[in-house]
Design an enzyme around this catalytic site. Structure first.
Site, PDB file in Angstrom:
ATOM      1  N   GLU A 329       0.868  -1.299   0.129  1.00 30.68           N
ATOM      2  CA  GLU A 329       0.276  -0.095   0.101  1.00 30.68           C
ATOM      3  C   GLU A 329       0.950   1.167   0.109  1.00 30.68           C
ATOM      4  OE1 GLU A 329      -3.819  -1.464   2.303  1.00 30.68           O
ATOM      5  OE2 GLU A 329      -2.613  -0.035   3.700  1.00 30.68           O
ATOM      6  N   CYS A 330       0.725   2.318  -0.609  1.00 31.58           N
ATOM      7  CA  CYS A 330       1.295   3.456  -0.830  1.00 31.58           C
ATOM      8  C   CYS A 330       2.715   3.614  -0.864  1.00 31.58           C
ATOM      9  CB  CYS A 330       0.447   4.532   0.363  1.00 31.58           C
ATOM     10  SG  CYS A 330       0.690   6.202  -0.039  1.00 31.58           S
ATOM     11  N   GLY A 331       3.363   3.610   0.347  1.00 36.51           N
ATOM     12  CA  GLY A 331       4.637   3.795   0.504  1.00 36.51           C
ATOM     13  C   GLY A 331       5.413   2.278  -0.138  1.00 36.51           C
ATOM     14  N   LEU A 333       4.032   0.606  -2.533  1.00 33.72           N
ATOM     15  CA  LEU A 333       4.007   0.774  -3.686  1.00 33.72           C
ATOM     16  C   LEU A 333       5.330   1.398  -4.380  1.00 33.72           C
ATOM     17  CD1 LEU A 333       2.912   0.800  -6.750  1.00 33.72           C
ATOM     18  CD2 LEU A 333       1.632   2.893  -6.245  1.00 33.72           C
ATOM     19  N   SER A 430      -0.795  -0.595  -4.758  1.00 31.92           N
ATOM     20  CA  SER A 430      -1.649   0.636  -5.119  1.00 31.92           C
ATOM     21  C   SER A 430      -1.331   1.564  -3.991  1.00 31.92           C
ATOM     22  CB  SER A 430      -3.005   0.279  -5.301  1.00 31.92           C
ATOM     23  OG  SER A 430      -3.599   0.269  -4.066  1.00 31.92           O
TER      24      SER A 430
END
EC number: 6.3.5.11
Length: 452
Positions: A329-331, A333, A430
């Site tokens: 998730e986020c970081g 990705l 993502s």
């Protein structure tokens, strides 16, 4: 169950500072404090845990669109505590759109039947503070403000003016105040407050803050108010917990990656799976595991150190190439891309996805959205509606095909649509942060990719 909720008229009023001071002061009295945070924020919850020694729980009525589930989680975590302290988000009635009950702090107060303490900014104000309190107290007939704390007060004289006005023109008691003091201010960066992992001398700051609250706020009265909340009658939804005994889940946990909802980790454990923390910053390779989970955080702050740890990057890439399921998730990705660019420097990352993360000066995405996989992915099957939250100051530039359509709605209308999410082999990443309790089949689906 003793409980209070600390709310404010708006963001930037000092809600977090007051909440942390109250938590510290109550803990210093020997009470076991169970902290909660309204909304999806990860950093405030880290602060809560640093002070109380107890994992803080997010209460988010968008990510978990089930009142009974929210009440159940609140009851479950709070029942063994001496007092539950909920920190609100934004202004008391602010949420998604203009509906005061849509993903707002006020909705959580009503859902959990918790008395509300309103924080009012005392800077450059006196009698007008009474109008603010009166307006908030009247706005929702189902919600009553049980007390007020004034922040950023210049002097005892100043406090007397504000207190006198509020108690003359409203029936809401003023419990005390926090004087202006630069030493208790919390530093910020692009995602909000700087996380506790990067701050030194925290204990000194907490100690001072707790002492100021103990000196200037009537804690006995606050504790009395905490006993006035109506009893919560919980009707727990039926939960079918899957059995994943023997499954080993390695999850990144260090200063670069630490954005996890405690309930997500707890649910994984409840399936019988074993959680194994590892540090992409410090360790040489990912632990032997069946599934790898890389949460968000601040990889950009530690980009050079992450790039230098080549053996870890190669270890994660090898796990991907072997078909091991990886969810990021986020970081996470950003870490799984080929490189991360910031301030004219480029840092090599893991390289699962052929893409470059670039830091931006402005917020690129912010807020709640609903994701819909366009095909079967590790996160969910095609067409599954998945609630999530995005908040990032970066873009991921890539030619990799996107696997999800994301939609942002406000007051029933679509205000934005975009595509995101990437899958290669058994790896999915993502910018989306999700809460597993919205649909516990998410874990069943993700762990279903494990070869057993």
């Amino acid at each position: 169950m003793n409980k209070i909720l600390i709310a404010a008229a708006s963001s930037g009023t000092g809600k977090t500072t007051i909440t942390l001071g109250i938590m510290h002061a109550l803990k210093k009295r020997g009470l076991r404090v169970q902290p909660f945070k309204v909304g999806p924020d990860y950093i405030d919850t880290n602060y809560h845990q640093a002070i109380t020694g107890v994992a803080s729980i997010n209460l988010d009525s968008f990510l978990i669109d089930d009142d009974a589930m929210l009440a159940t989680l609140f009851q479950k975590h709070g029942e063994s505590a001496d007092i539950s302290v909920i920190e609100g988000v934004m202004g008391l009635f602010d949420g998604l759109g203009i509906d005061r009950d849509n993903s707002s702090t006020s909705f959580i107060a009503k859902c959990t039947k918790t008395p509300v303490i309103l924080v009012v900014d005392g800077k450059a104000i006196s009698t007008s503070a009474a109008a603010i309190v009166d307006g908030f107290n009247r706005f929702d007939p189902e919600l009553t403000i049980a007390g007020v704390i004034i922040n950023r007060v210049a002097s005892e004289n100043h406090f007397s003016l504000i207190k006198g006005a509020i108690e003359r023109y409203t029936d809401v008691p003023v419990l005390g105040y926090l004087p202006k003091n630069a030493a208790v201010a919390l530093p910020e960066r692009h995602l909000g407050l700087v996380p506790k992992e990067e701050m030194t001398e925290l204990e000194t700051k907490w100690e001072l803050l707790g002492d100021l609250i103990a000196e200037h706020v009537d804690l006995d009265r606050l504790l009395a108010i905490s006993k006035t909340g109506a009893k919560l009658t919980v009707h727990p939804p039926e939960i079918q917990v899957p059995d994943f005994s023997g499954v080993r889940v390695a999850y990144a946990l260090d200063a670069a990656f630490h954005f996890y909802y405690q309930d997500n980790l707890d649910f994984i454990r409840s399936t019988g799976a074993t959680l194994i923390p590892f540090s992409p910053l410090e360790e040489r390779e990912v632990p032997d595991a069946d599934f790898i989970y890389i949460g968000g955080g601040f990889p950009e702050v530690f980009a050079e150190q992450l790039a230098k740890n080549k053996s870890m990057r190669e270890s994660i890439l090898a796990a991907h190439e072997q078909g091991k399921p990886i969810y990021a998730e986020c970081g996470g990705l950003m870490y799984l891309g080929s490189s991360l660019e910031m301030e004219a420097e480029s840092y090599e990352m893991v390289g699962v996805f052929d893409g470059v993360s670039k830091m931006t000066t402005r917020l690129r995405k912010f807020g709640y959205c609903i994701a819909e996989p366009l095909e079967d992915t590790l996160l969910g099957k095609k067409g599954t509606a998945i609630r999530g939250h995005e908040f990032h100051h970066s873009v991921f530039e890539t030619t990799e095909p996107t696997r999800m359509k994301l939609t942002k709605k406000r007051d029933g209308k679509i205000v934005k649509e975009w595509h995101g999410g990437y899958q290669k082999g058994n790896t999915f990443a993502s910018y989306l942060h999700i809460h597993f309790y919205q649909n516990l089949l998410i874990i069943t689906h993700m762990f279903g990719a494990i070869e057993r």
